[in-house]
Design a protein around this motif. Structure first.
Motif, mmCIF file in Angstrom:
data_model
loop_
_atom_site.group_PDB
_atom_site.id
_atom_site.type_symbol
_atom_site.label_atom_id
_atom_site.label_comp_id
_atom_site.label_asym_id
_atom_site.label_seq_id
_atom_site.Cartn_x
_atom_site.Cartn_y
_atom_site.Cartn_z
ATOM 1 N N ALA A 1 0.853 -1.183 0.000
ATOM 2 C CA ALA A 1 0.000 0.000 0.000
ATOM 3 C C ALA A 1 0.890 1.233 0.000
ATOM 4 N N SER A 2 0.262 2.396 -0.015
ATOM 5 C CA SER A 2 1.022 3.649 -0.027
ATOM 6 C C SER A 2 0.392 4.612 0.963
ATOM 7 N N GLY A 3 1.137 5.662 1.301
ATOM 8 C CA GLY A 3 0.637 6.657 2.238
ATOM 9 C C GLY A 3 0.856 6.240 3.674
ATOM 10 N N TRP B 1 15.299 10.508 6.509
ATOM 11 C CA TRP B 1 15.499 11.262 7.741
ATOM 12 C C TRP B 1 14.238 12.031 8.119
ATOM 13 N N GLN B 2 13.566 12.578 7.138
ATOM 14 C CA GLN B 2 12.304 13.275 7.416
ATOM 15 C C GLN B 2 11.280 12.319 8.022
ATOM 16 N N GLU B 3 11.261 11.091 7.522
ATOM 17 C CA GLU B 3 10.342 10.096 8.072
ATOM 18 C C GLU B 3 10.741 9.717 9.499
ATOM 19 N N MET B 4 12.029 9.602 9.764
ATOM 20 C CA MET B 4 12.478 9.274 11.112
ATOM 21 C C MET B 4 12.160 10.413 12.084
ATOM 22 N N GLN B 5 12.287 11.635 11.644
ATOM 23 C CA GLN B 5 11.927 12.772 12.489
ATOM 24 C C GLN B 5 10.432 12.772 12.792
ATOM 25 N N ARG B 6 9.651 12.467 11.781
ATOM 26 C CA ARG B 6 8.190 12.450 11.959
ATOM 27 C C ARG B 6 7.777 11.401 12.991
#
Length: 497
Positions: free
Chosen positions: A308-310, A342-347
């Motif tokens: 899936a996505s999102g 990195w943006q995903e890890m920060q989120r």
């Protein structure tokens, strides 16, 4: 203690009230008839007596050769006061402070001077590990002490329920004549041991004697014979979800999602019989407090390709693409994938687990410009922060300060912001704040450090001057590595506390 005193009355209470009511002590339960089944389900009068002997407060998993803590760490502070301090430690703080707290909880140290064998401090240590979701460590500590008292067994039993090893717990319950189980626990274990007839009779006995509530009766009845209730609406969600209730609801096909439950319950979602998305969400929750190794999180992320996505699947895809780039040692591919992951890890607030996995490896790659600076910041969040700092050529005011901080010498560098203004003076002195001096002089090192951990977390969320005091205390007692890591995390992570 002045301004450094931790306001315990305002601290969050322990989540330990979710423990199952599995053990009663002392207890007398009279059987309605002298049959073989009810004799097995009954418990004789029990007299509990405290005997002289080793106290569980001295039990630990990490020797002083590993922790570096002095054996008399707890010193003269009363056991009950230490237990209260442990219970009120923040569960989610900066990872460096979480690591320090966990090391203290697992350390093998001399018991407090007033320890009386009841294990008040040991129980508080176990409860805090449960609060942090660290079930494997709590289970190992309980087994080292021996879960032979009602208080210890109750915790060990619930850990078993959440990790899927309840058969061993039920077997021990059957063999321990001095552990008096409550009726719901006895019904559950009789059924788990395959004695369904005895379980049914025990449930009826409990109803006759008034030893279970209507809610317990409804759940146990469905647990013993779910076919009788086919087509009926699901049971209402209980107000008080315990591991025993959680597992029985799961068994009758009415599972309770763990996202809204205490962190310890997330461990149940790591089992292979749960869906992949549920496993990922649970692993992320547990990784934030260091309850599971980052490699386990990575293993779950990369188990299969997302269908899936999102949402969370964006993070899974970013991790997989970055991990593939790292495995090829292709600087161009790594530089392209790094900002996205990195943006995903920060989120997800998973920066430090990510840095633990990749920080040192990133430092070895020939990256340039923005990718190099990002890799530098990530490396500072890893255990190799000092090596990473030594190999980086800083240009900005912030990076020059971070290099100096990682190396423990901030003299001659400018502070980049308000946090730096507080951190810098903490690394320009080596003496404890005056507020902590009486504790250190009175052989109360453990209390001082626990208060410093809480003070740092409170200061990071409010008055940053408290951060300076906490850092000074940590450095003055030899916890330099923890102080540097906490300061770097404060500077680099967007969140506080």
């Amino acid at each position: 203690m002045g301004n450094a005193t931790v306001a315990l009355a305002d601290a969050p209470l322990s989540a330990i009230d979710w423990l199952s009511d599995t053990v009663a002590t002392p207890v007398v339960m009279q059987p309605p008839a002298a049959t073989d089944i009810t004799r097995d389900a009954s418990v004789e009068d029990i007299t509990v007596t405290t005997l002289d002997g080793p106290t569980p407060d001295a039990v630990g998993l990490l020797p002083v050769s590993v922790t570096g803590l002095p054996r008399n760490f707890w010193g003269a502070t009363p056991s009950e006061e230490l237990a209260e301090l442990v219970r009120r430690q923040p569960v989610q703080s900066l990872p460096a402070l979480e690591d320090l707290l966990k090391m203290i909880l697992l350390a093998e140290l001399d018991a407090p001077l007033d320890a009386d064998g009841t294990g008040a401090l040991f129980l508080a240590r176990i409860d805090k590990l449960l609060d942090m979701g660290s079930l494997d460590q709590a289970q190992a500590l309980l087994e080292r002490a021996g879960p032979d008292t009602p208080d210890l067994f109750r915790r060990w039993f619930d850990v078993a329920l959440l990790t899927g090893t309840e058969h061993a717990a039920c077997a021990k319950l059957k063999d321990k004549a001095d552990i008096a189980p409550t009726y719901p626990a006895r019904v559950f274990c009789l059924a788990r041991n395959g004695d369904w007839s005895a379980a049914a009779v025990t449930l009826e006995t409990a109803k006759v004697l008034g030893h279970i509530t209507k809610e317990e009766d409804a759940l146990l009845a469905r647990f013993l014979d779910p076919e009788l209730f086919e087509g009926q609406p699901p049971l209402p969600r209980p107000k008080h979800v315990t591991p025993l209730v959680f597992r029985m609801r799961e068994a009758i096909g009415e599972p309770i999602p763990t996202a809204s439950l205490p962190l310890a319950f997330a461990n149940a979602d790591l089992r292979s019989n749960t869906g992949w998305k549920t496993q990922i969400e649970a692993a992320e929750r547990l990784a934030r407090t260091g309850a599971i190794d980052p490699n386990r999180l990575l293993g779950i992320y990369t188990e299969r390709l997302p269908a899936a996505s999102g949402g969370i699947w964006e993070r899974v895809e970013a991790v997989q693409q970055f991990d593939t780039a790292m495995s090829t040692n292709d600087p161009g591919a790594v530089a392209a994938a790094l900002p996205v992951v990195w943006q995903e890890m920060q989120r997800a607030h998973l920066e430090v687990p990510f840095a633990t996995l990749y920080g040192e490896r990133l430092e070895r790659l020939p990256l340039h410009d923005e990718a190099a600076e990002l890799a530098f910041h990530i490396g500072l969040l890893s255990a190799d922060y000092e090596k990473v700092a030594g190999n980086f050529k800083p240009v900005t005011v912030m990076d020059k300060f971070l290099v100096a901080l990682a190396q423990g010498d901030v003299n001659g560098v400018a502070s980049p912001d308000a946090k730096g203004n507080v951190v810098k003076p903490a690394f320009q002195a080596n003496t404890a704040p005056v507020e902590f001096a009486p504790l250190l002089a009175d052989n109360q090192l453990g209390k001082a450090i626990l208060q410093a951990i809480t003070l740092f977390a409170q200061g990071a969320d409010g008055d940053l001057k408290d951060v300076r005091k906490a850092l000074l205390l940590l450095r003055s007692v030899g916890l330099e590595d923890t102080a540097r890591r906490a300061a770097l995390q404060l500077m680099l992570l967007e969140r506080r506390g």
